[in-house]
Design a protein around this motif. Structure first.
Motif, PDB file in Angstrom:
ATOM      1  N   GLN A 100      -2.159   7.154   3.573  1.00  0.00           N
ATOM      2  CA  GLN A 100      -1.968   7.255   2.182  1.00  0.00           C
ATOM      3  C   GLN A 100      -2.298   6.100   1.561  1.00  0.00           C
ATOM      4  OE1 GLN A 100       2.111   8.184   1.061  1.00  0.00           O
ATOM      5  NE2 GLN A 100       1.761   8.244  -1.201  1.00  0.00           N
ATOM      6  N   VAL A 101      -3.096   6.010   0.392  1.00  0.00           N
ATOM      7  CA  VAL A 101      -3.618   4.775  -0.136  1.00  0.00           C
ATOM      8  C   VAL A 101      -2.416   3.801  -0.347  1.00  0.00           C
ATOM      9  CG1 VAL A 101      -4.806   4.107  -2.278  1.00  0.00           C
ATOM     10  CG2 VAL A 101      -5.482   6.281  -1.353  1.00  0.00           C
ATOM     11  N   ILE A 102      -2.641   2.795  -0.349  1.00  0.00           N
ATOM     12  CA  ILE A 102      -1.854   1.901  -0.577  1.00  0.00           C
ATOM     13  C   ILE A 102      -2.156   1.080  -1.703  1.00  0.00           C
ATOM     14  CG2 ILE A 102      -0.978  -0.678   0.347  1.00  0.00           C
ATOM     15  CD1 ILE A 102      -1.742   0.024   2.965  1.00  0.00           C
ATOM     16  N   GLU A 103      -1.370   1.497  -2.925  1.00  0.00           N
ATOM     17  CA  GLU A 103      -1.839   0.992  -4.094  1.00  0.00           C
ATOM     18  C   GLU A 103      -1.762  -0.499  -4.351  1.00  0.00           C
ATOM     19  OE1 GLU A 103      -3.002   3.005  -6.548  1.00  0.00           O
ATOM     20  OE2 GLU A 103      -2.433   4.857  -5.341  1.00  0.00           O
ATOM     21  N   LYS A 104      -2.520  -1.191  -5.437  1.00  0.00           N
ATOM     22  CA  LYS A 104      -2.305  -2.275  -5.808  1.00  0.00           C
ATOM     23  C   LYS A 104      -1.015  -2.732  -6.235  1.00  0.00           C
ATOM     24  CE  LYS A 104      -4.552  -5.814  -8.613  1.00  0.00           C
ATOM     25  NZ  LYS A 104      -5.695  -6.028  -9.422  1.00  0.00           N
ATOM     26  N   ASP A 105      -0.369  -3.681  -5.619  1.00  0.00           N
ATOM     27  CA  ASP A 105       0.970  -3.991  -5.862  1.00  0.00           C
ATOM     28  C   ASP A 105       1.943  -2.771  -5.755  1.00  0.00           C
ATOM     29  OD1 ASP A 105       0.182  -6.828  -6.303  1.00  0.00           O
ATOM     30  OD2 ASP A 105      -0.288  -6.306  -8.600  1.00  0.00           O
ATOM     31  N   GLY A 106       1.634  -1.884  -4.952  1.00  0.00           N
ATOM     32  CA  GLY A 106       2.531  -0.724  -4.751  1.00  0.00           C
ATOM     33  C   GLY A 106       2.624  -0.416  -3.138  1.00  0.00           C
ATOM     34  N   TYR A 107       2.932   0.784  -2.675  1.00  0.00           N
ATOM     35  CA  TYR A 107       3.171   1.200  -1.566  1.00  0.00           C
ATOM     36  C   TYR A 107       2.312   2.144  -1.033  1.00  0.00           C
ATOM     37  CZ  TYR A 107       7.621  -1.197  -2.021  1.00  0.00           C
ATOM     38  OH  TYR A 107       8.596  -1.985  -2.680  1.00  0.00           O
ATOM     39  N   GLY A 108       2.003   2.381   0.199  1.00  0.00           N
ATOM     40  CA  GLY A 108       1.538   3.384   0.973  1.00  0.00           C
ATOM     41  C   GLY A 108       1.990   3.616   2.220  1.00  0.00           C
ATOM     42  N   ARG A 109       1.098   4.557   2.997  1.00  0.00           N
ATOM     43  CA  ARG A 109       1.799   4.898   4.284  1.00  0.00           C
ATOM     44  C   ARG A 109       0.732   4.409   5.422  1.00  0.00           C
ATOM     45  NH1 ARG A 109       6.892   6.206   3.769  1.00  0.00           N
ATOM     46  NH2 ARG A 109       6.744   7.038   6.073  1.00  0.00           N
ATOM     47  N   VAL A 110       1.118   4.066   6.616  1.00  0.00           N
ATOM     48  CA  VAL A 110       0.086   3.737   7.751  1.00  0.00           C
ATOM     49  C   VAL A 110       0.632   4.119   8.816  1.00  0.00           C
ATOM     50  CG1 VAL A 110      -0.690   1.692   8.933  1.00  0.00           C
ATOM     51  CG2 VAL A 110      -0.513   1.399   6.567  1.00  0.00           C
ATOM     52  N   ALA A 111      -0.346   4.868   9.696  1.00  0.00           N
ATOM     53  CA  ALA A 111       0.046   5.250  11.017  1.00  0.00           C
ATOM     54  C   ALA A 111      -0.111   4.176  12.156  1.00  0.00           C
ATOM     55  CB  ALA A 111      -0.712   6.475  11.146  1.00  0.00           C
ATOM     56  N   ILE A 112       0.618   4.317  13.014  1.00  0.00           N
ATOM     57  CA  ILE A 112       0.668   3.278  14.359  1.00  0.00           C
ATOM     58  C   ILE A 112       1.173   4.022  15.355  1.00  0.00           C
ATOM     59  CG2 ILE A 112       0.961   0.928  15.339  1.00  0.00           C
ATOM     60  CD1 ILE A 112       1.272  -0.132  12.282  1.00  0.00           C
ATOM     61  N   ASP A 113       0.407   4.179  16.306  1.00  0.00           N
ATOM     62  CA  ASP A 113       0.786   4.907  17.451  1.00  0.00           C
ATOM     63  C   ASP A 113       1.672   6.065  17.231  1.00  0.00           C
ATOM     64  OD1 ASP A 113      -0.678   3.005  18.994  1.00  0.00           O
ATOM     65  OD2 ASP A 113       1.241   1.620  19.273  1.00  0.00           O
TER      66      ASP A 113
END
Length: 154
Positions: A100-113
């Motif tokens: 999910q897009v990591i916004e500038k100075d905001g949050y997003g989502r990252v998949a790891i394993d």
């Protein structure tokens, strides 16, 4: 019930050994493994000794294991000493994919394993979905990421 347990103490020691082994697998400290060995010793002695002798066997075998065998096990399996990381700290330095897009100075989502983490980019960059990122830090359940270069991915 008490008569049954007193006549079949080997079952009690089996349960204690099994529980100690299960809890040892969750901690990895090798302390509970020593109590597992002590419970197995008491289980074996339950066929020839009384209850109090079994307690002594349990305590003696556990103590011998803690003071003599545990240091060797720790040295063999944890040879990297205090550098060993576990749980969420082990994710630092890993490469993940932005889901999910990591916004500038905001949050997003990252998949790891297969795990999905809430992520922020401390550099203040917008990182589109599908890009590779490297985890550089963690604050509770939020990971700090930066775009990964081709050198980091290899």
């Amino acid at each position: 019930m008490i008569d049954y347990i007193s006549g079949h103490l080997w079952q009690l020691w089996s349960v204690i050994a099994f529980l100690c082994l299960i809890f040892e697998m969750t901690t990895g400290t090798f302390y509970l493994l020593c109590f597992t060995v002590g419970a197995v010793g008491a289980l074996l002695s339950s066929f020839v000794c009384g209850f109090y002798a079994q307690i002594v066997v349990f305590a003696a075998v556990s103590a011998i294991c803690v003071f003599l065998a545990r240091p060797f096990a720790v040295r063999y399996f944890h040879h990297d000493g205090e550098a060993r990381v576990s749980n969420a700290d082990a994710i630092i330095g890993r490469i993940g994919t932005v889901t999910q897009v990591i916004e500038k100075d905001g949050y997003g989502r990252v998949a790891i394993d297969g795990d999905d983490w809430k992520a922020v980019c401390s550099a203040g960059l917008l990182i589109p979905a599908g890009n590779k990122v490297k985890v550089i830090g963690r604050d509770s359940l939020i990971i700090d990421v930066v775009p990964a270069s081709s050198v980091d991915i290899a």
